[in-house]
Motif scaffolding. Structure first.
Motif, PDB file in Angstrom:
ATOM      1  N   VAL A 159     -30.977 -26.068 -11.424  1.00 27.77           N
ATOM      2  CA  VAL A 159     -29.699 -26.057 -10.836  1.00 27.77           C
ATOM      3  C   VAL A 159     -28.841 -27.463 -10.952  1.00 27.77           C
ATOM      4  O   VAL A 159     -29.412 -28.420 -10.239  1.00 27.77           O
ATOM      5  CB  VAL A 159     -29.553 -25.237  -9.554  1.00 27.77           C
ATOM      6  CG1 VAL A 159     -28.122 -25.289  -8.895  1.00 27.77           C
ATOM      7  CG2 VAL A 159     -30.171 -23.907  -9.666  1.00 27.77           C
ATOM      8  N   TRP A 160     -27.655 -27.557 -11.382  1.00 28.10           N
ATOM      9  CA  TRP A 160     -27.046 -28.674 -11.301  1.00 28.10           C
ATOM     10  C   TRP A 160     -25.617 -28.508 -10.150  1.00 28.10           C
ATOM     11  O   TRP A 160     -25.045 -27.483 -10.454  1.00 28.10           O
ATOM     12  CB  TRP A 160     -26.407 -28.960 -12.790  1.00 28.10           C
ATOM     13  CG  TRP A 160     -27.338 -29.472 -13.805  1.00 28.10           C
ATOM     14  CD1 TRP A 160     -27.788 -28.715 -14.501  1.00 28.10           C
ATOM     15  CD2 TRP A 160     -27.836 -30.807 -13.791  1.00 28.10           C
ATOM     16  NE1 TRP A 160     -28.882 -29.330 -15.381  1.00 28.10           N
ATOM     17  CE2 TRP A 160     -28.793 -30.573 -15.158  1.00 28.10           C
ATOM     18  CE3 TRP A 160     -27.502 -32.123 -13.053  1.00 28.10           C
ATOM     19  CZ2 TRP A 160     -29.570 -31.774 -15.579  1.00 28.10           C
ATOM     20  CZ3 TRP A 160     -28.252 -33.150 -13.821  1.00 28.10           C
ATOM     21  CH2 TRP A 160     -29.454 -32.967 -14.895  1.00 28.10           C
ATOM     22  N   THR A 161     -25.637 -29.297  -9.422  1.00 23.18           N
ATOM     23  CA  THR A 161     -24.672 -29.214  -8.207  1.00 23.18           C
ATOM     24  C   THR A 161     -23.531 -30.195  -8.394  1.00 23.18           C
ATOM     25  O   THR A 161     -23.597 -31.478  -8.984  1.00 23.18           O
ATOM     26  CB  THR A 161     -25.156 -29.730  -6.940  1.00 23.18           C
ATOM     27  OG1 THR A 161     -26.307 -28.852  -6.704  1.00 23.18           O
ATOM     28  CG2 THR A 161     -24.206 -29.696  -5.989  1.00 23.18           C
ATOM     29  N   LEU A 162     -22.179 -29.690  -8.592  1.00 23.04           N
ATOM     30  CA  LEU A 162     -21.138 -30.624  -8.873  1.00 23.04           C
ATOM     31  C   LEU A 162     -20.957 -31.660  -7.895  1.00 23.04           C
ATOM     32  O   LEU A 162     -20.904 -31.484  -6.837  1.00 23.04           O
ATOM     33  CB  LEU A 162     -19.965 -29.504  -8.731  1.00 23.04           C
ATOM     34  CG  LEU A 162     -18.391 -30.154  -9.130  1.00 23.04           C
ATOM     35  CD1 LEU A 162     -18.574 -30.714 -10.774  1.00 23.04           C
ATOM     36  CD2 LEU A 162     -17.261 -29.214  -8.902  1.00 23.04           C
ATOM     37  N   ALA A 163     -20.566 -32.909  -8.424  1.00 25.39           N
ATOM     38  CA  ALA A 163     -20.537 -33.883  -7.765  1.00 25.39           C
ATOM     39  C   ALA A 163     -19.040 -34.343  -7.984  1.00 25.39           C
ATOM     40  O   ALA A 163     -18.462 -34.911  -6.817  1.00 25.39           O
ATOM     41  CB  ALA A 163     -21.551 -35.033  -8.262  1.00 25.39           C
ATOM     42  N   ALA A 264     -16.403 -33.578 -15.488  1.00 28.30           N
ATOM     43  CA  ALA A 264     -17.159 -33.500 -14.183  1.00 28.30           C
ATOM     44  C   ALA A 264     -18.446 -33.978 -14.343  1.00 28.30           C
ATOM     45  O   ALA A 264     -19.005 -34.241 -15.240  1.00 28.30           O
ATOM     46  CB  ALA A 264     -16.914 -31.928 -14.078  1.00 28.30           C
ATOM     47  N   THR A 265     -19.059 -34.224 -13.176  1.00 29.59           N
ATOM     48  CA  THR A 265     -20.257 -34.721 -13.185  1.00 29.59           C
ATOM     49  C   THR A 265     -21.147 -33.791 -12.295  1.00 29.59           C
ATOM     50  O   THR A 265     -20.776 -33.434 -11.264  1.00 29.59           O
ATOM     51  CB  THR A 265     -20.556 -36.411 -12.740  1.00 29.59           C
ATOM     52  OG1 THR A 265     -19.942 -36.452 -11.441  1.00 29.59           O
ATOM     53  CG2 THR A 265     -19.791 -37.322 -13.761  1.00 29.59           C
ATOM     54  N   PHE A 266     -22.499 -33.759 -12.527  1.00 27.50           N
ATOM     55  CA  PHE A 266     -23.187 -33.114 -11.583  1.00 27.50           C
ATOM     56  C   PHE A 266     -24.711 -33.708 -11.297  1.00 27.50           C
ATOM     57  O   PHE A 266     -24.973 -34.530 -12.113  1.00 27.50           O
ATOM     58  CB  PHE A 266     -23.906 -31.505 -12.376  1.00 27.50           C
ATOM     59  CG  PHE A 266     -22.760 -30.821 -12.636  1.00 27.50           C
ATOM     60  CD1 PHE A 266     -22.538 -29.731 -11.941  1.00 27.50           C
ATOM     61  CD2 PHE A 266     -21.528 -31.087 -13.750  1.00 27.50           C
ATOM     62  CE1 PHE A 266     -21.438 -28.793 -12.345  1.00 27.50           C
ATOM     63  CE2 PHE A 266     -20.643 -30.069 -13.994  1.00 27.50           C
ATOM     64  CZ  PHE A 266     -20.631 -28.908 -13.326  1.00 27.50           C
ATOM     65  N   THR A 267     -25.144 -33.273 -10.272  1.00 26.84           N
ATOM     66  CA  THR A 267     -26.758 -34.043  -9.955  1.00 26.84           C
ATOM     67  C   THR A 267     -27.615 -32.963  -9.773  1.00 26.84           C
ATOM     68  O   THR A 267     -27.394 -31.815  -9.541  1.00 26.84           O
ATOM     69  CB  THR A 267     -26.665 -34.688  -8.441  1.00 26.84           C
ATOM     70  OG1 THR A 267     -26.153 -33.647  -7.508  1.00 26.84           O
ATOM     71  CG2 THR A 267     -25.331 -35.939  -8.454  1.00 26.84           C
ATOM     72  N   ALA A 268     -28.528 -33.182 -10.352  1.00 20.84           N
ATOM     73  CA  ALA A 268     -30.013 -32.275 -10.270  1.00 20.84           C
ATOM     74  C   ALA A 268     -30.280 -32.094  -8.749  1.00 20.84           C
ATOM     75  O   ALA A 268     -30.651 -32.902  -8.057  1.00 20.84           O
ATOM     76  CB  ALA A 268     -31.088 -32.731 -10.949  1.00 20.84           C
ATOM     77  N   ASP A 269     -30.653 -30.552  -8.638  1.00 25.53           N
ATOM     78  CA  ASP A 269     -31.214 -30.398  -7.310  1.00 25.53           C
ATOM     79  C   ASP A 269     -32.572 -30.593  -7.212  1.00 25.53           C
ATOM     80  O   ASP A 269     -33.370 -30.699  -8.116  1.00 25.53           O
ATOM     81  CB  ASP A 269     -30.960 -28.678  -6.952  1.00 25.53           C
ATOM     82  CG  ASP A 269     -29.586 -28.433  -6.531  1.00 25.53           C
ATOM     83  OD1 ASP A 269     -28.890 -29.431  -6.383  1.00 25.53           O
ATOM     84  OD2 ASP A 269     -29.377 -27.308  -6.316  1.00 25.53           O
TER      85      ASP A 269
END
Length: 269
Positions: A159-163, A264-269
């Motif tokens: 799951v990638w969380t929107l940063a 957009a950028t995302f971080t890994a949970d």
């Protein structure tokens, strides 16, 4: 003679009943096709292959997994795994054993294969492979754009969380929940929380991009909840996904791109 015809009539009626039952069974739950051993375990036999004209270096490993992929918005559950050390050119034969008692005909299952050298992933399957269509099963794997370290985040299977969104820190959606996204390589489907509703749809990694690895989303569908918070954020986010042409992975950060622009950028949970 009368007795003979009477028994013949009963026999024909019985055969017709059996045929009707068989046809009805075909319309019911699908029964897995696999070889069942004396110890009650079942096995799936097949081979892993790739189309690139190349030989693998020494020390490669081929891994094949039987997965439960029933939940579109969750990671697949691994039911069985086999790891091979192949030699020479493909195809590479495999046999994977599993407990048939753990198979539910209402669920959806798939085979996934990968080829790695040490910690570097070189090939992975991207198409849906039905494990129960009958032996032998052929699993085609495709070369990843660049060898990646297995201990670093990959696009799929997490799951990638929107940063950030449009260069700004991402706001939270309804219920103070962050927006997120999950890619499933087996089904080539994407799912997540868009600020108010859950969304899902298709994605593909084909094509050419000068600024990253190709990525495009198909039509996305979602639930139809109304929210006091997150509705405008959801509209902006879903419009952004429609513009994506590529992605980049860099030290645990996923960037979605439109040409050279980072959307957009995302971080890994």
């Amino acid at each position: 003679m009368t007795l003979f015809f009477r028994w013949s009539g009963h026999l024909l009626a019985l055969l017709a009943l059996l045929a009707t039952a068989a046809c009805g069974g075909e319309q019911g739950a699908r029964v897995p096709v696999a070889t069942v051993e004396a110890d009650g375990m079942a096995k799936i036999e097949g081979s892993v292959l790739y189309r690139e004209r190349m030989l693998l270096p020494p020390g490669v490993e081929v891994e094949v997994q039987l997965q439960d992929i029933s939940k579109a918005d969750a990671m697949a559950t691994v039911l069985a795994t086999v790891t091979l050390t192949p030699e020479g050119a493909p195809p590479y034969p495999f046999v994977i054993e599993y407990d048939p008692a753990g198979i539910d005909s209402r669920m959806r299952y798939a085979l996934r294969a990968s080829i790695s050298v040490g910690d570097q992933l070189m090939f992975t399957s991207t198409d849906y492979i039905d494990p129960f269509k009958g032996n032998p099963v052929e699993v085609l794997v495709r070369r990843v754009p660049e060898p990646v370290q297995r201990d670093t985040p990959m696009l799929e299977a997490q799951v990638w969380t929107l940063a950030t969104l449009a260069g700004e820190p991402a706001a939270l959606g309804a219920g103070e929940k962050p927006l997120d996204i999950l890619f499933d390589a087996e089904t080539m489907r994407v799912a997540g929380f868009s600020g108010c509703n859950r969304y899902m749809g298709a994605y593909e990694r084909e094509g050419v991009s000068e600024h990253g690895s190709p990525l495009a989303f198909g039509p996305l569908a979602g639930t139809m909840m109304a929210c006091a918070q997150g509705a405008e954020l959801e509209r902006q986010y879903l419009q952004l996904l429609d513009s994506v042409t590529a992605f980049r992975l860099d030290e645990g950060t996923l960037s979605l791109l439109a040409g050279p622009e980072v959307l957009a950028t995302f971080t890994a949970d």
